[in-house]
Design an enzyme around this catalytic site. Sequence first.
Site, short mmCIF file in Angstrom:
data_model
loop_
_atom_site.label_atom_id
_atom_site.label_comp_id
_atom_site.label_asym_id
_atom_site.label_seq_id
_atom_site.Cartn_x
_atom_site.Cartn_y
_atom_site.Cartn_z
N GLU A 139 -6.16 -7.61 3.65
CA GLU A 139 -5.68 -8.71 4.49
C GLU A 139 -6.85 -9.39 5.20
OE1 GLU A 139 -2.43 -7.85 7.25
OE2 GLU A 139 -3.22 -9.41 8.57
N SER A 157 5.38 0.20 4.42
CA SER A 157 5.33 0.13 2.96
C SER A 157 5.93 1.37 2.29
CB SER A 157 3.88 -0.06 2.50
OG SER A 157 3.02 0.81 3.20
N SER A 176 -2.43 0.64 6.41
CA SER A 176 -2.97 0.47 7.76
C SER A 176 -1.92 0.78 8.83
CB SER A 176 -3.47 -0.98 7.93
OG SER A 176 -3.81 -1.24 9.26
N ASN A 177 -0.72 0.24 8.69
CA ASN A 177 0.26 0.45 9.76
C ASN A 177 0.70 1.91 9.83
OD1 ASN A 177 3.40 0.52 8.89
ND2 ASN A 177 2.19 -0.58 7.37
N CYS A 210 2.50 -8.01 13.61
CA CYS A 210 3.85 -8.45 13.21
C CYS A 210 4.94 -7.60 13.87
CB CYS A 210 3.97 -8.42 11.70
SG CYS A 210 4.19 -6.77 11.06
N HIS A 225 0.83 -1.21 0.00
CA HIS A 225 0.00 0.00 0.00
C HIS A 225 0.86 1.26 0.00
CE1 HIS A 225 -3.73 -2.31 1.65
NE2 HIS A 225 -3.68 -2.31 0.34
N CYS A 280 2.97 -11.87 2.37
CA CYS A 280 3.96 -11.88 3.44
C CYS A 280 3.82 -13.18 4.24
CB CYS A 280 3.76 -10.68 4.36
SG CYS A 280 4.89 -10.74 5.77
N HIS A 296 -0.62 -8.64 0.93
CA HIS A 296 -1.70 -8.74 1.93
C HIS A 296 -2.42 -10.07 1.90
CE1 HIS A 296 -1.11 -4.48 0.81
NE2 HIS A 296 -0.98 -4.40 2.10
S1 SF4 Z 1 3.87 -5.11 7.90
FE1 SF4 Z 1 4.29 -7.11 8.84
S2 SF4 Z 1 2.76 -8.52 7.98
FE2 SF4 Z 1 2.81 -6.66 6.68
S3 SF4 Z 1 4.26 -7.14 5.05
FE3 SF4 Z 1 5.44 -6.15 6.69
S4 SF4 Z 1 6.24 -7.85 7.96
FE4 SF4 Z 1 4.56 -8.66 6.70
#
Ligand code: SF4
Length: 310
Positions: free
Chosen positions: A128, A268, A225-226, A196, A43, A98, A76
């Site tokens: 995901e 990302s 998202s992260n 993760c 993303h 992943c 995802h």
């Molecule tokens: S954020 Fe975590 S789950 Fe997502 S691609 Fe990276 S290591 Fe994998």
Amino acid sequence: MALTVLLASPRSFCAGVERAIAVVEQLLQQRGGPIYVRKQIVHNTHVVADLEARGAVFVEELNSVPDGATVVFSAHGVSPAVRANAVDRGLETIDATCPLVTKVHAEARRFAARGDTVVLIGHAGHEEIEGTLGEAVDQTVLVQSVDDVAELTVADSQRVSYLTQTTLAADETTEIITALRARFPALRGPASDDICYATTNRQYALQAIADESDLVLVVGSSNSSNSLRLVELARRHGIPSYLIDDPGDIRSEWLEGVEVVGVTAGASAPPRLVDAVIAALAELHPVKVIEREITRENIRFTLPLVVRRP
Ligand code: SF4
């Protein structure tokens, strides 16, 4: 006025994102374009635009992939129904999911196979979540908040398991799991956390600088998202925070009266964009950069065999 830039570390690319991008890059190098990719490989608008310029074609669904073509599944993950559809269509598939998402899919299958209702904690509509839900669609319920827990109905309260999306806020997720355990004391979960390492590390790294910052800039795209969780985390610390795709999104008024800018990037977002953000800040004010590293990441995931040995 001089600016201090507090640089959170770890930040930016994680092992899963590096692997997914490398899958597409290697395929483009080995076979040339077009290489079809279902959904954005990760993303980030810059990653996607860069790969598009080199011959990748991003599609929303498999019906946009020509017969006989090769299609890459994004980081995802996908549901079994999407895999089955690809087989029916005779498409060659290369899986860039992943491995940490694949682990959650395996848990969903295992928990459902023992007869549990699987409570999946995550955000509705995220790719995901769609993929993981698809592993046991009749036995899985999505929970997005503590309030949702109160409204849950399950077939057997003695047989309930939970799983989580990999990119959630660690503190909020703990609250939801606590609420679930209060309602279902026999609740079971994964052996190790589904959020993760990369998500957790980026949140802890930001926590280490947030209180010293007057402003926090998070490099990442709006569907990451992260990255969004990092903005929310800074705001929960009472610090103004903005998600920026690149330096072009920085507004000069955000910097008024600011002496310390915390900078981080979602998993990302390419590292070069962080460098570009610092360079852009340096054009506005003299900057002093201080990096705060809370841990060093050395996780690497191997590429799929078909890509390693074409
Ligand atoms: S954020 Fe975590 S789950 Fe997502 S691609 Fe990276 S290591 Fe994998």
